[in-house]
Design an enzyme around this catalytic site. Structure first.
Site, PDB file in Angstrom:
ATOM      1  N   SER A   1       4.952   7.627   4.983  1.00 38.94           N
ATOM      2  CA  SER A   1       5.175   8.764   4.747  1.00 38.94           C
ATOM      3  C   SER A   1       6.473   9.575   5.156  1.00 38.94           C
ATOM      4  CB  SER A   1       3.928   9.517   5.415  1.00 38.94           C
ATOM      5  OG  SER A   1       3.842  10.871   5.059  1.00 38.94           O
TER       6      SER A   1
ATOM      7  N   GLU B   1       5.297   5.251  -3.348  1.00 43.26           N
ATOM      8  CA  GLU B   1       4.205   5.814  -3.281  1.00 43.26           C
ATOM      9  C   GLU B   1       4.015   7.314  -3.034  1.00 43.26           C
ATOM     10  OE1 GLU B   1       2.384   7.295  -0.484  1.00 43.26           O
ATOM     11  OE2 GLU B   1       4.176   6.928   0.975  1.00 43.26           O
TER      12      GLU B   1
ATOM     13  N   HIS C   1      -1.148   6.316   0.749  1.00 43.55           N
ATOM     14  CA  HIS C   1      -1.948   7.042   1.719  1.00 43.55           C
ATOM     15  C   HIS C   1      -3.547   6.829   1.536  1.00 43.55           C
ATOM     16  CE1 HIS C   1       1.760   9.208   2.236  1.00 43.55           C
ATOM     17  NE2 HIS C   1       1.334   9.916   3.219  1.00 43.55           N
TER      18      HIS C   1
END
Length: 338
Positions: free
Chosen positions: A117, A240, A310
């Site tokens: 992230s 992602e 995630h």
């Protein structure tokens, strides 16, 4: 999905040190951080929270000065593993002030910087500033540091779990994901050499070799055009994201294409893009539609199915490592341990 491990390291060394640090968003559920540390201790780590990991300032884990000091403190201590507490936002604020030589020295001393992230910004900027030092292969060699503990010599940058997101769930809530936990342990002990997964048809026989790099799509894109952008040519780019509608994913990927990034890679590998809400305006437009448009624009093969993002089940991926991508039928192998 599969993972390949090397021979295990010698069991006689003291437990590897692990520091949970926070350089991004604030953690509201403070007991969860302590649950994560307890879980990591049961996995064999000498785990602890950085003193400022639970600091709070607005939406951040402390103000910029506190978070920057925490990064430098962890780098100077050089634990075996520096595991981010959570993502969110905050590291972009710190990039211009980070002493990248201190990050590089920690890696040379064996620290693995782990997270995903928002942590993408730290890892890719470290790669851009030449802070990566990893061996080519084999089980982790160990050396004594100033704290008296043994450290794996194979320091580096790993996209992988977050302490809060992946290790704080108690058994009543299902506990940590078995695959995520096992993959993390293998990676942190120098045993993980490859990961495998299934992709869609159409890539049989594809072979590529290059630097493995990537992470969160939006965070990665925010570095483009800055001094913190890694100039990777001929790489294997993995991506992602979460809460981004397919049209936003398409826009980001097309920007990477128009900037010459996609065509400069050997392959692009996509993980999960989840958490978005379909719109009544979509009228049949899906993530598959978005990828079809991007594939039509670039000459670089784009594969899907990477178990990363995630989501509860995720592999660990070494940022900056020389990696081979091999496809047989629909089976994909990403291998760096050779």
């Amino acid at each position: 999905m599969s993972a390949r491990r090397a021979a295990p390291a010698e069991p006689s060394s003291p437990p590897p040190t692990l520091t949970v640090f926070a350089a991004s968003g604030v953690l509201v559920d403070r007991p969860a951080a302590r649950r994560a540390v307890r879980r990591l201790r049961t996995l064999g780590f000498d785990a602890r929270l950085d003193p400022d990991a639970l600091a709070r300032h607005q939406r951040f884990a402390g103000d910029d000065a506190v978070r920057l000091a925490a990064l430098h403190r962890v780098a100077d201590e050089a634990p075996s593993v520096a595991l981010a507490l959570r993502g969110g936002y905050g590291l972009t604020r710190l990039l211009d002030g980070i002493d990248w030589r201190r990050i590089a020295r920690s890696i040379e001393r064996g620290t693995r910087w782990v997270g995903q992230s928002d942590v993408t910004a730290l890892q890719l900027a470290a790669l851009a500033h030449g802070g990566l030092a990893v061996p080519a292969r084999g089980p982790a060699r160990r050396h004594a540091a100033h704290d008296g503990h043994a450290h794996p010599a194979a320091g580096g940058l790993w996209q992988g779990p977050l302490a809060h997101d992946d290790f704080s769930r108690d058994e009543a809530a299902g506990g940590p994901d078995d695959v995520t936990e096992a993959c993390f342990l293998e990676a942190m002990h120098g045993e993980l050499e490859a990961v495998g997964f299934r992709t869609e048809a159409g890539h049989d026989g594809l072979e590529a070799r290059g630097t493995l790099w990537g992470g969160n799509l939006c965070v990665l894109l925010s570095l483009l055009g800055t001094p913190h952008w890694p100039q990777v040519k001929g790489g294997i780019l993995f991506l992602e994201d979460i809460n981004e509608h397919p049209y936003r994913v398409e826009r980001c990927l097309l920007q990477l294409h128009q900037a010459g990034v996609l065509d400069a890679q050997r392959a692009v590998v996509l993980g999960h893009f989840n958490g978005y809400k379909p719109s009544p305006l979509d009228r049949g437009y899906t993530l598959k539609s978005a990828l079809a448009r991007v594939r039509a624009a670039t000459r670089t093969p784009i594969l899907t199915g990477l178990p990363f993002g995630h989501v509860p089940t995720k592999v660990c991926l070494p940022v900056g490592r020389r990696t081979d991508l091999l496809v047989q039928g629909r089976d994909v192998l990403l291998a760096w341990g050779h």
